[in-house]
Design a protein around this motif. Structure first.
Motif, PDB file in Angstrom:
ATOM      1  N   THR A 142      -9.237  -3.700 -17.184  1.00  0.00           N
ATOM      2  CA  THR A 142     -10.459  -2.981 -17.776  1.00  0.00           C
ATOM      3  C   THR A 142     -11.560  -3.708 -18.251  1.00  0.00           C
ATOM      4  OG1 THR A 142      -9.815  -2.034 -19.649  1.00  0.00           O
ATOM      5  CG2 THR A 142      -9.368  -0.723 -17.347  1.00  0.00           C
ATOM      6  N   ARG A 143     -11.077  -5.029 -18.635  1.00  0.00           N
ATOM      7  CA  ARG A 143     -11.803  -5.941 -19.292  1.00  0.00           C
ATOM      8  C   ARG A 143     -13.319  -6.040 -18.628  1.00  0.00           C
ATOM      9  NH1 ARG A 143      -8.774 -10.499 -21.293  1.00  0.00           N
ATOM     10  NH2 ARG A 143      -7.957  -8.756 -22.554  1.00  0.00           N
ATOM     11  N   SER A 144     -13.402  -6.225 -17.432  1.00  0.00           N
ATOM     12  CA  SER A 144     -14.650  -6.344 -16.809  1.00  0.00           C
ATOM     13  C   SER A 144     -15.720  -5.217 -16.948  1.00  0.00           C
ATOM     14  CB  SER A 144     -14.478  -6.718 -15.286  1.00  0.00           C
ATOM     15  OG  SER A 144     -13.823  -5.623 -14.708  1.00  0.00           O
ATOM     16  N   TRP A 145     -14.879  -3.888 -17.035  1.00  0.00           N
ATOM     17  CA  TRP A 145     -15.668  -2.779 -17.239  1.00  0.00           C
ATOM     18  C   TRP A 145     -16.442  -2.704 -18.591  1.00  0.00           C
ATOM     19  CZ3 TRP A 145     -11.383   0.999 -15.106  1.00  0.00           C
ATOM     20  CH2 TRP A 145     -11.405   0.948 -13.756  1.00  0.00           C
ATOM     21  N   GLY A 146     -15.408  -3.014 -19.772  1.00  0.00           N
ATOM     22  CA  GLY A 146     -16.108  -3.212 -20.827  1.00  0.00           C
ATOM     23  C   GLY A 146     -17.102  -4.029 -20.914  1.00  0.00           C
ATOM     24  N   GLU A 147     -17.090  -5.308 -20.574  1.00  0.00           N
ATOM     25  CA  GLU A 147     -17.975  -6.382 -20.543  1.00  0.00           C
ATOM     26  C   GLU A 147     -19.418  -5.801 -19.778  1.00  0.00           C
ATOM     27  OE1 GLU A 147     -16.469  -9.589 -18.542  1.00  0.00           O
ATOM     28  OE2 GLU A 147     -14.982 -10.297 -20.275  1.00  0.00           O
ATOM     29  N   ARG A 148     -19.249  -5.001 -18.552  1.00  0.00           N
ATOM     30  CA  ARG A 148     -20.456  -4.332 -18.124  1.00  0.00           C
ATOM     31  C   ARG A 148     -21.150  -3.650 -18.913  1.00  0.00           C
ATOM     32  NH1 ARG A 148     -17.771  -2.929 -12.223  1.00  0.00           N
ATOM     33  NH2 ARG A 148     -17.225  -5.200 -11.635  1.00  0.00           N
TER      34      ARG A 148
END
Length: 536
Positions: A228-234
């Motif tokens: 889910t790291r990409s979601w947090g970065e978004r």
């Protein structure tokens, strides 16, 4: 009959062109395919390569990458140039090929920069895969998420407590201050409305802080885990993007705002300089034909308005938001409202300026405007107030004054004062010398009427049945008697004097010609109180 087939053909052609454009747009969107590995976007394929469509290229690259990740070996990512394009290598495997047609034309990139960016995204996906397969790192991520959740709960509790304490303190302070703001016995502020608005404001502020804190917590928790790291970065990128846009707007508006402030400061300086010039001109030439003492405040106000309007027109393009559609629409709406509803206001203001600069009226003068009579007590831009001698105060529109005949009783006098006049009509059988002497005697008996200059009597008309006598005298404005009271006393004295000398105040009218001629014999020319001239 010929125009209809042409119109129909034009409509059909327009519909076909729209459908063709939509079909091309759909095909263009279908031809693009994004390679996603472990919930992270790696590269978007935009063209065919060796007959393979973008979707097939993305599917094949995903299979190669997943197979290499499942082997668990140490994978090195490299970018190698070739005649076909940029080769992205994952270990000893070819992950995918990037051609020049895969570059985004809007970003003006080449295949090499696209390949480097794709390699960086792929490297992060590989590292996140290794992290996911490491139980120790996953436990640390979970611990960080739990600790962040506890800190957020503590901060939310602190926000609630601080809001409660601040609300209690500020409400007590506002209630005490509002109670002290009074004019006489009337409070200026409604305590209930003030306290309610303050409480709602603090609640909205606390909710905003809580929402921002929860947003950051969610972004941190999502960024703690590989999948889910990409979601947090978004989420972080979205918030930072909004903050960056706001800061860029503020920083970009600072130079223009500085120019606007400089224009307004220069306008303020010009207004101060113009006021000093007017003051000096008034002191040097108090009776200048175009600048009198009573017109200085109006002149200063007009100059100030003109300078501020000019400054606003100059600073308008530099004001923040001046080029937005909302600001332009508001300007058009205000202009339309002024053009539709300000015609009468402009007319009244123009009439006020005419009265001020022509000197038709002045404060303290006794005037008669139409059927209204009194002392001018105030002259405004739109209305003029006069006070009658009967305890009334009249407010007259300036446009009515400029369109009416104005009689000024104070302008033609010698020194301070105003004119008092009255008209009587006495028959031809009464000596005119006696009538004039009685009128002057009545004026002398009236308190407030000056001896110098002496009262005078004019025969203004010789009508069919009587002559008209007009008594004109000057009264003192400093006497505590309004003109109406002085005039009333004068009329009473005229009646007393006429009664004393046996002359009735009556305007004769005849139904038939009288037998005796209405003549004054020579011996009766100087009836009392008339005095014959001295014989030399």
């Amino acid at each position: 009959m010929i125009a209809r087939p042409r119109l129909l053909s034009f409509v059909i052609a327009l519909l076909l062109s729209v459908c063709w454009s939509l079909a091309l747009a759909r095909d263009a969107s279908v031809d693009e395919a994004t390679l996603t590995v472990f919930n992270r976007s790696i590269i978007t394929f935009r063209s065919e390569f060796l007959g393979a469509k973008p979707a097939f290229r993305a599917s094949r690259a995903r299979m190669v990458i997943e197979e290499a990740l499942n082997d668990g070996a140490d994978l090195e990512i490299q970018v190698k140039p070739s005649p076909e394009g940029q080769l992205v290598m994952l270990g000893h495997r070819l992950a995918f090929v990037i051609t020049s047609s895969d570059a985004d034309p809007l970003l003006h990139e080449n295949s090499e920069s696209v390949a480097q960016r794709a390699a960086g995204n792929l490297q992060r996906a590989v590292e996140e895969t290794r992290e996911l397969r490491n139980p120790e790192r996953m436990l640390k991520s979970a611990g960080k998420a739990v600790l962040a959740s506890a800190v957020v709960l503590l901060l939310l509790w602190l926000i609630h407590r601080i809001r409660s304490k601040a609300t209690t303190y500020l409400l007590r302070l506002a209630s005490r201050k509002a109670a002290s703001l009074r004019v006489g016995n009337t409070p200026l502020l409604d305590t209930h409305t003030l306290l309610s608005g303050l409480s709602q404001s603090l609640r909205i502020l606390a909710l905003g802080l809580a929402a921002l804190l929860l947003y950051q917590w969610l972004s941190f928790v999502l960024s703690s885990f590989p999948y889910t790291r990409s979601w947090g970065e978004r989420l972080n990128g979205y918030l930072l993007g909004i903050a960056s846009e706001i800061m860029e707007s503020i920083v970009g508006a600072i130079p223009d705002l500085g120019i606007a402030i400089a224009i307004f400061l220069l306008a303020r300086l010009c207004i101060s300089f113009a006021g000093q010039i007017l003051h000096r001109l008034t002191l040097a030439q108090p009776d200048h034909p175009w600048l009198r003492t009573e017109t200085v405040p109006t002149s200063r106000r007009l100059i100030s308005i003109a300078i501020w309007l000019f400054a606003l027109a100059m600073a308008y393009p530099y004001l923040p938001g001046a080029q937005t559609e909302a600001f332009k629409g508001l300007s058009v709406l205000l202009g339309l409202m002024l053009s539709l509803g300000a015609s009468s206001i402009i007319g009244q203001g123009t009439a006020g300026l005419v009265l001020t600069y022509t000197g038709t009226l002045r404060v303290g003068e006794y005037v008669r405007i139409g059927e209204h009579e009194g002392t001018v007590v105030d002259m405004g831009l739109f209305t003029t107030r006069i006070r009658t001698g009967l305890g009334e105060e009249l407010t007259l529109p300036n446009s009515m004054i400029t369109s009416s005949v104005t009689k000024n009783y104070s302008r033609a006098v010698h020194g301070p004062g105003y004119i008092v006049d009255t008209v009587v009509t006495i028959g031809y059988d009464t000596p005119w010398r006696q009538v004039e002497a009685m009128l002057i005697e009545a004026a002398r008996r009236t308190p407030g009427i000056l001896v110098e200059p002496p009262p005078r009597v004019f025969q203004t008309a010789l009508s069919d049945y009587y002559p008209e006598y007009r008594l004109v005298a000057q009264a003192v404005p400093t006497e505590p008697r309004p003109r109406a009271e002085v005039l009333s006393t004068l009329h009473a004295n005229i009646q007393d004097v006429f009664n004393t000398h046996g002359v009735q105040i009556m305007s004769p009218h005849y139904m038939a010609d009288p037998e005796d001629a209405k003549l004054v014999l020579t011996k009766d020319w100087y009836r009392t109180p008339a005095e014959p001239p001295e014989k030399s």
